[in-house]
Design an enzyme around this catalytic site. Structure first.
Site: not given
Ligand code: GLA
Length: 347
Positions: A106, A176, A313
């Site tokens: 991210h 998210h 997402e």
């Molecule tokens: C995304 C990632 C997950 C996790 C979340 C936050 O969805 O793919 O692996 O890191 O963010 O925890």
């Protein structure tokens, strides 16, 4: 339609405002300036009871200190970049490795932690702006960002993303939000029904990095082409589920062409609330809250438990900067990146 603006807290000496958009049905979306975070989504369930379908935090302290990206906008590159490294035109860029010291997750957290400036952009829209400085977290380009949330009277919440960089760079933005369509305080999501319009998914290794393979979902726990419960196959003895500790994978949208189309539909088994997801993006990460473990206290002073929420997402495929054969994530200097995702609610 009405927009309210309230002080939510103070971050680094700066006021953080919350904007509440209310539509004609009384549905409310609250978005805060920290991380341009979708903080609350209040709507009526099948019995007319108003519930908040977002798992997360209800204080700025929670969003700043205990967040697992709940509701935030993530970028400059959402999801993972292998070894935190990629090349553009023969130049290698090294970005923050904030996951296990080996992966960029991210975008290193910059966008989700930032103070975005919110402004009303019409009777039912709020636009959040932020400029990411060149080199921040290692990503090239001064990037001017705008994320606009719009809630219409048909209970559709649109998120429009725009970004322009002054240098050639990688861009992949998403939101998210952690959804529990039964309400944030109403158990796990394993009995939610889910359908995803994807024939293939992005296989991952034990560090959740794409292997480069895009296996067919046919005959696997990843086949959501016909609706099934999130929990139906989640405990199957299947290596991809082991690698993600459940679903934490990018699904490759069938017949992706960049236009806005329905890519997923989820339904809360107790509330009757249906969420249709439309997006212009080639992929969507289904994450089933596998790393949540109840140790973090969230809304209503309740622990945020494993599988108490799911995320969808919308995105380009993870690690695309290292996979030029996949839908593109590289933008020229001054070329506008645009993306749109719409969450439509009904009963
Ligand atoms: C995304 C990632 C997950 C996790 C979340 C936050 O969805 O793919 O692996 O890191 O963010 O925890």
């Amino acid at each position: 339609m009405a927009i309210e603006k309230n002080i939510y807290g103070v971050m680094n000496g700066k006021d953080v405002y919350a904007f509440i958009i209310t539509n004609a049905k009384g549905t409310k979306a609250q978005i805060i300036e920290k991380g341009a975070t979708l903080d609350k989504l209040l709507l009526a369930d099948k019995n007319g009871e108003i519930i908040d379908i977002l798992v997360g935090h209800d204080t700025l302290d929670g969003h700043i200190n205990r967040s697992d990206y709940q509701g935030v906008v993530v970028g400059q590159y959402a999801n993972r970049i292998k070894n935190g490294a990629f090349c553009i035109d023969g130049v290698e860029y090294n970005v923050t490795k904030n996951e296990k010291g080996i992966t960029c997750l991210h975008g290193g957290g910059e966008y989700s932690s930032a103070h975005w400036k919110g402004e009303e952009a019409g009777s039912n829209s709020v636009c959040f702006s932020y400029t990411s400085p060149d080199g921040k977290e290692g990503f090239p380009g001064n990037v001017q960002l705008k994320v606009t949330y719009t809630l219409d009277d048909c209970d559709c919440l649109s998120i429009d993303y725009s970004a322009i960089s002054d240098r050639k760079t990688v861009i992949n933005l998403t939101n998210h939000a952690y959804f529990n369509l039964n309400g944030y305080n109403n158990g796990d999501v394993l009995n939610h029904l889910l359908q995803i319009d994807a024939d293939r998914f992005t296989a991952i290794d034990e560090n959740s990095i794409p292997t480069g393979e895009l296996p067919s979902v046919e005959g696997t726990p990843f086949d959501f082409r016909k609706e099934k419960t999130i929990g139906k196959d989640i405990e199957e003895d299947f290596v991809q589920l082991k690698n993600g500790m459940g679903y934490d994978h990018n699904f490759c949208i069938t017949d992706y062409d960049g236009t806005l189309k329905t890519i997923a539909i989820a339904k809360g088994d107790k509330s009757g609330i249906v969420m249709e997801v439309k997006s212009t993006e080639p992929g969507v990460q289904l994450y089933t809250g596998n790393f949540l473990d109840g140790s973090v206290i969230g809304k209503g002073q309740l622990p945020i438990n494993k599988r108490s929420a799911f995320c969808l997402e919308t995105q380009v495929y993870p690690d695309s900067p290292n996979h030029p054969e996949w839908p593109r994530c590289i933008y020229e200097a001054n070329e506008e990146y645009k993306s749109k995702t719409v969450f439509c609610f009904s009963k």
